[in-house]
Write a protein that holds these residues in place. Sequence first.
Motif, short mmCIF file in Angstrom:
data_model
loop_
_atom_site.label_atom_id
_atom_site.label_comp_id
_atom_site.label_asym_id
_atom_site.label_seq_id
_atom_site.Cartn_x
_atom_site.Cartn_y
_atom_site.Cartn_z
N GLN A 72 52.65 33.88 70.34
CA GLN A 72 53.23 35.22 70.47
C GLN A 72 53.19 35.71 71.92
O GLN A 72 54.08 36.45 72.33
N GLN A 73 52.18 35.30 72.71
CA GLN A 73 52.10 35.74 74.10
C GLN A 73 53.24 35.16 74.93
O GLN A 73 53.69 35.77 75.89
N ALA A 77 56.66 38.47 75.59
CA ALA A 77 55.88 38.62 76.81
C ALA A 77 55.42 40.06 77.01
O ALA A 77 54.35 40.30 77.57
N ARG A 78 56.20 41.04 76.56
CA ARG A 78 55.81 42.44 76.76
C ARG A 78 54.71 42.83 75.79
O ARG A 78 54.79 42.54 74.59
N LEU A 84 53.47 45.66 68.31
CA LEU A 84 54.23 45.85 67.07
C LEU A 84 53.79 44.86 66.00
O LEU A 84 53.69 45.23 64.81
N LEU A 85 53.54 43.62 66.40
CA LEU A 85 53.16 42.60 65.42
C LEU A 85 51.77 42.85 64.84
O LEU A 85 51.49 42.45 63.71
N GLN A 86 50.89 43.52 65.59
CA GLN A 86 49.53 43.76 65.13
C GLN A 86 49.41 45.00 64.25
O GLN A 86 48.41 45.16 63.54
N GLN A 87 50.40 45.88 64.28
CA GLN A 87 50.30 47.16 63.56
C GLN A 87 50.03 47.00 62.06
O GLN A 87 49.16 47.71 61.52
N ALA A 113 61.07 41.54 67.25
CA ALA A 113 59.69 41.98 67.02
C ALA A 113 59.62 42.90 65.81
O ALA A 113 58.69 42.80 65.00
N GLY A 114 60.57 43.80 65.68
CA GLY A 114 60.61 44.68 64.51
C GLY A 114 60.82 43.92 63.22
O GLY A 114 60.26 44.25 62.17
N ALA A 115 61.65 42.86 63.27
CA ALA A 115 61.89 42.05 62.08
C ALA A 115 60.63 41.29 61.68
O ALA A 115 60.30 41.20 60.49
#
Length: 167
Positions: A72-73, A77-78, A84-87, A113-115
Amino acid sequence: MAEETRSLEDLKSALQQAGSPVVPEAPQEETAAEPKIDEHGRAYATGKRKNAVARVWIKPGAGKITVNGREQQVYFARPVLRMLLQQPFEAAGRIDQYDVVATVTGGGLSGQAGAVRHGISKALTYYEPTLRGVLKAGGFLTRDSRVVERKKYGKKKARRSFQFSKR
């Protein structure tokens, strides 16, 4: 008037005397939803955002997130996109307890990222159905249906008109 206010038991006994079969009552207790886990011990879900579609598999692990075969890093990159993925994991209190493998197509990085976030949330509810209330309250299970508005004819963009010239 007294005949109209019969109780349910009176109606049942009247039906039994008439020879009609009585329909048994359905059980009133709630049944908990069963987890949807495949033969490899994973839960699968599809997440969507804008034009991006993510296929997400989660299984118990050390919290490793892989997107399109990359960490994921590297893929996101941002830091905002990684946040968002950790929420969903933070809301459910399951940080670093699940490994995530996702494949994403379409859209840009923000939509992807939202998907993935939407897919992770749905997969968590499939793996642990008790988390549905927490994730639903956080708004993670709702598909964000906002998409780019199409361009209209006679317009420069979706709503922008050509510059007006008086002369």
